[in-house]
Design an enzyme around this catalytic site. Structure first.
Site, PDB file in Angstrom:
ATOM      1  N   LYS A 137       4.173  -6.861   4.116  1.00  0.00           N
ATOM      2  CA  LYS A 137       3.933  -5.468   3.747  1.00  0.00           C
ATOM      3  C   LYS A 137       3.630  -4.689   5.022  1.00  0.00           C
ATOM      4  O   LYS A 137       3.100  -5.220   5.996  1.00  0.00           O
ATOM      5  CB  LYS A 137       2.783  -5.334   2.739  1.00  0.00           C
ATOM      6  CG  LYS A 137       1.405  -5.741   3.220  1.00  0.00           C
ATOM      7  CD  LYS A 137       0.622  -4.737   4.054  1.00  0.00           C
ATOM      8  CE  LYS A 137       0.502  -3.383   3.416  1.00  0.00           C
ATOM      9  NZ  LYS A 137      -0.306  -2.468   4.322  1.00  0.00           N
TER      10      LYS A 137
ATOM     11  N   THR B 148       0.867  -1.188   0.000  1.00  0.00           N
ATOM     12  CA  THR B 148       0.000   0.000   0.000  1.00  0.00           C
ATOM     13  C   THR B 148       0.901   1.234   0.000  1.00  0.00           C
ATOM     14  O   THR B 148       1.276   1.728  -1.046  1.00  0.00           O
ATOM     15  CB  THR B 148      -0.968  -0.009   1.198  1.00  0.00           C
ATOM     16  OG1 THR B 148      -0.248  -0.258   2.408  1.00  0.00           O
ATOM     17  CG2 THR B 148      -2.035  -1.081   1.021  1.00  0.00           C
TER      18      THR B 148
ATOM     19  N   GLU C 147       6.563   5.092   7.024  1.00  0.00           N
ATOM     20  CA  GLU C 147       6.125   6.365   6.470  1.00  0.00           C
ATOM     21  C   GLU C 147       6.824   7.519   7.197  1.00  0.00           C
ATOM     22  O   GLU C 147       6.653   7.703   8.398  1.00  0.00           O
ATOM     23  CB  GLU C 147       4.612   6.505   6.615  1.00  0.00           C
ATOM     24  CG  GLU C 147       3.826   5.516   5.770  1.00  0.00           C
ATOM     25  CD  GLU C 147       2.331   5.616   6.024  1.00  0.00           C
ATOM     26  OE1 GLU C 147       1.902   6.562   6.699  1.00  0.00           O
ATOM     27  OE2 GLU C 147       1.603   4.730   5.538  1.00  0.00           O
TER      28      GLU C 147
ATOM     29  N   THR D 202      -0.431  -2.459  11.014  1.00  0.00           N
ATOM     30  CA  THR D 202      -0.982  -2.508   9.665  1.00  0.00           C
ATOM     31  C   THR D 202      -0.004  -3.259   8.790  1.00  0.00           C
ATOM     32  O   THR D 202       0.783  -2.672   8.060  1.00  0.00           O
ATOM     33  CB  THR D 202      -1.209  -1.102   9.095  1.00  0.00           C
ATOM     34  OG1 THR D 202      -2.048  -0.407   9.995  1.00  0.00           O
ATOM     35  CG2 THR D 202      -1.908  -1.180   7.753  1.00  0.00           C
TER      36      THR D 202
END
Length: 367
Positions: free
Chosen positions: A167, A141, A262, A178
């Protein structure tokens, strides 16, 4: 890469970018299976279904999509997740109960299963023994790089392989995150042993990482063993050998997730020693690692050990501040609860400017 497994991926249109977004792992023979899942009370439909099916101890396929989490989608979400497994089962000519499902992406958006149905023939055609890289891309993602790790393990005169794909880049903290992870091995392992092996490896890998301190709704780690190599993992020695390699695979994948976080600019290991129990050490490490003030200091390349001391002090673990030592790599910043001076500050600043380093906190309170 792993005997008896075929893997493939296609672009179904679930991702607006047109990138790969639908993957399939298929074992030619029934495989033993183990799984660990999110601890979040809000669980996506695929998690509910897969967690229940894993209890049988056997499966033959996993169908995975990215671009849509199929979470908070009510009864229709459950029906859509089950429909995904039925589509794959019918195409593979295996029982629906032998197909597991996982999803990742946007929460609260209904799943367009017609896209998956249209893409299924192409997905079956894409299956091959070399399809792992495409599958790794299909489950991404916000990840910037695919994450694949393979290790070979020798048991006596025979060898088996363990390959893991993961992932994850955001909403990451211990107790699952996540993230999705699928591990396949051609070793023969009984389901109950496989579950214990996975639980231990997960505790020492994915449950020891944090990026933003958040937990999510879709987290799934599945381990399949189809026995194609004829290497049997059953006695104490082989179990210990397999455990070591499996843990190494998951730890490597966990580190890859953190490095791909991120907005991440640093990879920092927090090591707590001298505690009176493993639980106490873990609590202190978690508190420091999840501290926003510590993170901002690391991002700003400020060797602000005071923020670390403050985090240790609010961890809830009984400590003696005057006993604590803190190191940035080999640089001793704090000695018996007090700073070690400007020279150490300068040396620590050089350490913290590196992309990767370790902070060691010695509580000097136990073994």
């Amino acid at each position: 890469m792993v005997n008896g497994f075929q893997v493939g991926a296609v672009a179904s249109g679930l991702k607006k970018t047109g990138d790969l977004d639908l993957g399939l792992i298929f074992s030619k023979d029934s495989a033993a299976v183990a799984g660990v899942f999110t601890t979040n009370q809000v669980k996506a439909a695929p998690v509910v279904i897969t967690r229940e099916r894993v209890k049988s101890g056997a499966c033959q396929a996993i169908v995975v999509n990215s671009g849509n989490a199929n979470c908070c989608t009510g009864d229709q979400g459950m029906a859509d997740a089950e429909a995904m497994t039925k589509m794959a089962a019918d195409a593979l000519n295996i029982p629906e109960s032998d197909v597991l499902v996982a999803s990742t992406g946007v929460i609260g958006k209904p799943m367009d299963t017609s896209k998956i149905e249209s893409a299924m023939p192409g997905l079956i055609s894409a299956l091959s023994g070399d399809g792992w890289p495409d599958f790794a891309k299909a489950i991404m993602t916000t990840d910037t790089v695919p994450k694949i790790v393979t290790r070979e393990l020798n048991i006596g005169d025979a060898a088996c392989t363990i390959t893991g794909i993961a992932k994850g880049a955001g909403m990451i903290r211990p107790d699952m995150a996540t993230m999705l992870c699928f591990v396949c091995t051609d070793a023969a392992v009984a389901p109950e042993i496989l579950q214990a092996l996975l639980k231990t490896a997960n505790a020492e890998s994915f449950n020891r990482i944090t990026i933003d301190g958040d937990t999510s709704t879709n987290d799934t780690v599945l381990l399949l063993a189809n026995g194609q190599s004829k290497v049997l993992i059953s006695d104490q020695k082989s179990i210990e050998q397999f455990q070591a390699v499996l843990t190494e695979v998951l730890v490597t994948l966990a580190k890859m997730i953190v490095k791909d976080g991120e907005g991440a600019t640093k990879f920092v290991a927090i090591e707590v020693t001298g505690a009176d129990s493993v639980a106490a050490a873990r609590t202190v490490a978690d508190t420091v690692a999840n501290s926003s003030l510590v993170k901002t200091a690391l991002f700003g390349e400020d060797a602000n050990w005071g923020r670390i001391m403050a985090a240790v002090g609010r961890s809830g673990v009984p400590i003696k501040p005057e006993a604590i030592d803190i190191y940035f790599d080999q640089v001793k910043m704090v000695d018996k609860g007090q700073g070690t001076g400007e020279e150490a500050d300068a040396a620590a600043t050089k350490v913290i400017r590196q992309p990767e380093f370790k902070i060691t906190i010695d509580l000097n309170a136990g073994s």
